[in-house]
Scaffold this motif. Structure first.
Motif, PDB file in Angstrom:
ATOM      1  N   UNK A   1      22.392  -2.629  -5.324  1.00 27.59           N
ATOM      2  CA  UNK A   1      22.537  -1.219  -5.675  1.00 27.59           C
ATOM      3  C   UNK A   1      21.784  -0.951  -6.966  1.00 27.59           C
ATOM      4  N   UNK A   2      20.873   0.019  -6.911  1.00 23.75           N
ATOM      5  CA  UNK A   2      19.968   0.261  -8.027  1.00 23.75           C
ATOM      6  C   UNK A   2      19.553   1.727  -8.000  1.00 23.75           C
ATOM      7  N   UNK A   3      19.268   2.268  -9.183  1.00 29.72           N
ATOM      8  CA  UNK A   3      18.695   3.610  -9.256  1.00 29.72           C
ATOM      9  C   UNK A   3      17.298   3.606  -8.657  1.00 29.72           C
ATOM     10  N   UNK A   4      16.921   4.738  -8.095  1.00 31.88           N
ATOM     11  CA  UNK A   4      15.616   4.801  -7.433  1.00 31.88           C
ATOM     12  C   UNK A   4      14.480   4.537  -8.416  1.00 31.88           C
ATOM     13  N   UNK A   5      14.600   5.011  -9.631  1.00 37.15           N
ATOM     14  CA  UNK A   5      13.536   4.806 -10.616  1.00 37.15           C
ATOM     15  C   UNK A   5      13.381   3.340 -11.002  1.00 37.15           C
ATOM     16  N   UNK A   6      14.420   2.521 -10.786  1.00 33.56           N
ATOM     17  CA  UNK A   6      14.365   1.107 -11.165  1.00 33.56           C
ATOM     18  C   UNK A   6      14.058   0.190  -9.986  1.00 33.56           C
ATOM     19  N   UNK A   7      13.833   0.744  -8.812  1.00 31.79           N
ATOM     20  CA  UNK A   7      13.539  -0.108  -7.663  1.00 31.79           C
ATOM     21  C   UNK A   7      12.264  -0.914  -7.872  1.00 31.79           C
ATOM     22  N   UNK A   8      11.241  -0.291  -8.424  1.00 29.50           N
ATOM     23  CA  UNK A   8       9.978  -1.002  -8.618  1.00 29.50           C
ATOM     24  C   UNK A   8      10.160  -2.176  -9.574  1.00 29.50           C
ATOM     25  N   UNK A   9      10.912  -1.970 -10.667  1.00 33.84           N
ATOM     26  CA  UNK A   9      11.130  -3.055 -11.627  1.00 33.84           C
ATOM     27  C   UNK A   9      11.928  -4.195 -10.995  1.00 33.84           C
ATOM     28  N   UNK A  10      12.934  -3.835 -10.203  1.00 28.65           N
ATOM     29  CA  UNK A  10      13.727  -4.864  -9.551  1.00 28.65           C
ATOM     30  C   UNK A  10      12.890  -5.649  -8.545  1.00 28.65           C
ATOM     31  N   UNK A  11      12.031  -4.968  -7.781  1.00 27.96           N
ATOM     32  CA  UNK A  11      11.194  -5.666  -6.816  1.00 27.96           C
ATOM     33  C   UNK A  11      10.222  -6.616  -7.511  1.00 27.96           C
ATOM     34  N   UNK A  12       9.582  -6.148  -8.579  1.00 29.62           N
ATOM     35  CA  UNK A  12       8.648  -7.023  -9.298  1.00 29.62           C
ATOM     36  C   UNK A  12       9.371  -8.238  -9.874  1.00 29.62           C
ATOM     37  N   UNK A  13      10.577  -8.038 -10.392  1.00 32.44           N
ATOM     38  CA  UNK A  13      11.354  -9.168 -10.938  1.00 32.44           C
ATOM     39  C   UNK A  13      11.700 -10.174  -9.845  1.00 32.44           C
ATOM     40  N   UNK A  14      12.097  -9.675  -8.661  1.00 31.95           N
ATOM     41  CA  UNK A  14      12.445 -10.579  -7.567  1.00 31.95           C
ATOM     42  C   UNK A  14      11.220 -11.343  -7.063  1.00 31.95           C
ATOM     43  N   UNK A  15      10.077 -10.678  -6.983  1.00 32.97           N
ATOM     44  CA  UNK A  15       8.873 -11.360  -6.511  1.00 32.97           C
ATOM     45  C   UNK A  15       8.425 -12.436  -7.482  1.00 32.97           C
ATOM     46  N   UNK A  16       8.707 -12.241  -8.770  1.00 38.31           N
ATOM     47  CA  UNK A  16       8.379 -13.275  -9.749  1.00 38.31           C
ATOM     48  C   UNK A  16       9.401 -14.405  -9.735  1.00 38.31           C
ATOM     49  N   UNK A  17      10.665 -14.073  -9.466  1.00 36.96           N
ATOM     50  CA  UNK A  17      11.726 -15.076  -9.534  1.00 36.96           C
ATOM     51  C   UNK A  17      11.906 -15.828  -8.224  1.00 36.96           C
ATOM     52  N   UNK A  18      11.777 -15.147  -7.079  1.00 37.80           N
ATOM     53  CA  UNK A  18      12.035 -15.772  -5.795  1.00 37.80           C
ATOM     54  C   UNK A  18      10.886 -16.703  -5.414  1.00 37.80           C
ATOM     55  N   UNK A  19      11.235 -17.777  -4.756  1.00 35.12           N
ATOM     56  CA  UNK A  19      10.253 -18.729  -4.242  1.00 35.12           C
ATOM     57  C   UNK A  19       9.944 -18.330  -2.798  1.00 35.12           C
ATOM     58  N   UNK A  20       8.930 -17.521  -2.619  1.00 33.31           N
ATOM     59  CA  UNK A  20       8.604 -17.012  -1.286  1.00 33.31           C
ATOM     60  C   UNK A  20       7.186 -17.425  -0.918  1.00 33.31           C
ATOM     61  N   UNK A  21       6.967 -17.484   0.387  1.00 32.60           N
ATOM     62  CA  UNK A  21       5.640 -17.797   0.915  1.00 32.60           C
ATOM     63  C   UNK A  21       4.882 -16.518   1.246  1.00 32.60           C
TER      64      UNK A  21
END
Length: 551
Positions: free
Chosen positions: A234-254
């Protein structure tokens, strides 16, 4: 319609496929057939029509491609160039291209030719391939009907018709195009319909062209893959981009696919991710086919790790190694969520699906949970958690009985609804005209008010309930006269007071010639009389010498 209960088959050898197809299956490293393949391939090899329903990512393409290729390979060759003997309809370009790749892989040891046609690209290479002759045609409805209308495609020899992703076809409005194609197909053929969901519209469409089909249903409708790890943030719409960038940096994805609701939002999110140092490419309907192909090829090769897409990519993109799916915007259709996260966890692999929910998407989240039959776990271990975005918990459905509490709704008009709980009175009052509340009476004129009640009583008797009060505003009385015609014997007032008496309060001069008395004092005035008076006021030259009093 028969429901096929498939027997568990452990290997492809038990499916009785011909040797070239067995070699092709082995080259693709297929060992065990999926449930939809084990249930659909045997009846298709027997020549039966099949209605298949299975969740996305379960191998439906191989379930119909292998039997079709085996039937065509076992037919005697025809002299001259090849004729189209199998037609596969697909809703999107990406899905058509994927089906074409599967046919190419499965027919690599057969002397058969196939072609994929769709819009958005140059048609000349497609026309040239059609002139040389093909055995299997994979097409989207738009380009197929275009080339058919111009005489480049002949479907008179088609013996196998496959309608893939039928539910998506109906969602995209291709039902009329499908019926146009069915009209030109030969009556004797084998039909195959495959869909991820089975709504009533699909069942109705299947009954139009399937002949005693075998229904193969290997999973509940619109269910998610159990191997996918789902959770919501659950996140504010304005913070979705920041949360996505943080997850892409933190998550180990292929490889990761990010789904947005709009095409403009996909382009904007790609630019924002590029500024964060994350390489991404958009894919949606506004992109040209070449741009979509470049983005998809880069995503498959690993050069582009993140693909930002709309629902156009929720079906038909079968890319190995997709480990994460992000629902940047929750879909307003719950079924789309199932197809979105189905891009990961395919063919028995594990995957992760993360959904972002802002305060405006709470209802979408609850609809999704109601459809999949489970509550998605909440992950609030991040710096942008928004407690206001958490929707109320799911409640059991209750029947609506009306008359509930809360804010009181304004009463409706009597002619539409007489109110709650008064049935008899509602019928009696329905049709009666709503009367305006009377206003305080103006100062009476001594001459007029002394005579009018006596004259009206003598002319028509007592006043009735539907009559307007004598002190009603002039405009409302005029409106009432025009709107309804009075019943016989109901007294009607004369013209406006301003027409009968001047502004000074003195009685107006009679409009009758030779000083004859006005008939309004003896009986109610009729509509023709009032019209004559209005004409005289408009044309003073036709009035008597005295004339009417000026207003």
């Amino acid at each position: 319609m028969l429901l096929k209960r498939y027997e568990p088959l452990t290997t492809f050898d038990s499916l009785n496929l011909i040797e070239p197809l067995q070699r092709a299956v082995a080259a693709q490293n297929y060992v065990n057939p999926t449930p939809i393949q084990a249930g659909a391939i045997p009846p298709l090899l027997e020549g039966r029509d099949v209605l298949g329903c299975a969740q996305t990512g379960t191998g439906k393409t191989a379930a119909f491609a292998l039997p079709v290729l085996q039937h065509i390979a076992q037919q005697p060759p025809t002299p001259g160039k090849a004729r189209i003997r199998a037609l596969v309809l697909s809703p999107t370009r990406e899905l058509a291209a994927q089906i074409g790749e599967n046919f190419e892989a499965y027919s690599q040891f057969l002397s058969l030719r196939h072609l994929v046609i769709f819009g958005g690209v140059n048609e000349n290479p497609q026309i040239a391939a059609l002139r040389k002759g093909i055995d299997v045609l994979v097409a989207t409805p738009g380009r197929l009907l275009d080339l058919m209308g111009r005489g480049f495609i002949d479907l008179s020899e088609v013996g196998f018709f496959v309608l893939d992703e039928a539910d998506r076809m109906l969602d995209m409005g291709f039902i009329r195009d499908i019926r146009r194609v069915l009209q030109v197909l030969p009556p004797v053929r084998q039909n195959l319909l495959f869909s991820a969901t089975m709504p009533p519209d699909i069942v109705k469409l299947a009954s139009e062209f399937l002949s005693e089909p075998v229904r193969v249903e290997v999973a509940p409708e619109a269910t998610t893959v159990e191997l996918i790890d789902q959770h919501v943030m659950f996140v504010e719409r304005a913070n979705k981009r920041r949360l996505l960038a943080w997850l892409l940096h933190e998550e180990d994805f292929n490889r990761a696919i990010v789904f947005t609701r709009t095409k403009h939002g996909a382009n904007r999110l790609c630019r924002q991710l590029e500024r964060e140092g994350i390489r991404a490419a958009p894919i949606h309907g506004n992109k040209s086919q070449n741009a979509r192909r470049r983005a998809l090829d880069g995503f498959k090769s690993g050069e582009i790790p993140v693909l930002v897409a709309t629902d156009i990519a929720s079906r038909g993109i079968d890319v190995e190694g997709v480990t994460h799916v992000f629902n940047f915007d929750l879909p307003n259709e719950p079924e789309s969520y199932v197809h979105r996260i189905g891009r990961t966890g395919r063919a028995g692999r594990e995957g992760v699906a993360i959904a972002f929910c802002d305060p405006t998407e709470g209802e979408y989240l609850r609809d999704i949970e109601r459809l999949i039959g489970m509550s998605i776990p909440v992950d609030n271990d991040h710096d942008w958690h928004c407690a206001e975005a958490v929707p109320p918990p799911l409640k059991p459905s209750r029947s609506r009985r009306g008359g509930g509490g809360g804010r009181k709704k304004p009463a409706r008009k009597p002619q539409n609804n007489s109110g709650r709980g008064r049935r008899g009175q509602g019928r009696a009052d329905r049709g009666q005209e709503r009367k305006p509340a009377p206003k305080p009476a103006a100062p009476p004129s001594p001459d007029r008010d002394a005579q009018e009640p006596v004259q009206q009583a003598a002319a028509s008797g007592p006043a009735k309930d539907g009559d307007a009060p004598t002190d009603a505003p002039r405009r409302k009385r005029r409106r009432r006269r025009r709107r309804r015609k009075p019943a016989a014997g109901v007294p009607i007032e004369g013209g406006n007071k301003g027409q009968q008496q001047g502004r000074s309060g003195a009685p107006a001069a009679s409009s009758k010639p030779d000083g004859q008395p006005n008939a309004s004092g003896d009986r109610p005035e009729g509509q023709k009389r009032r019209r004559r008076r209005r004409r005289r006021r408009r044309n003073p030259a036709a009035a008597p010498a005295g004339g009417a009093a000026k207003e």
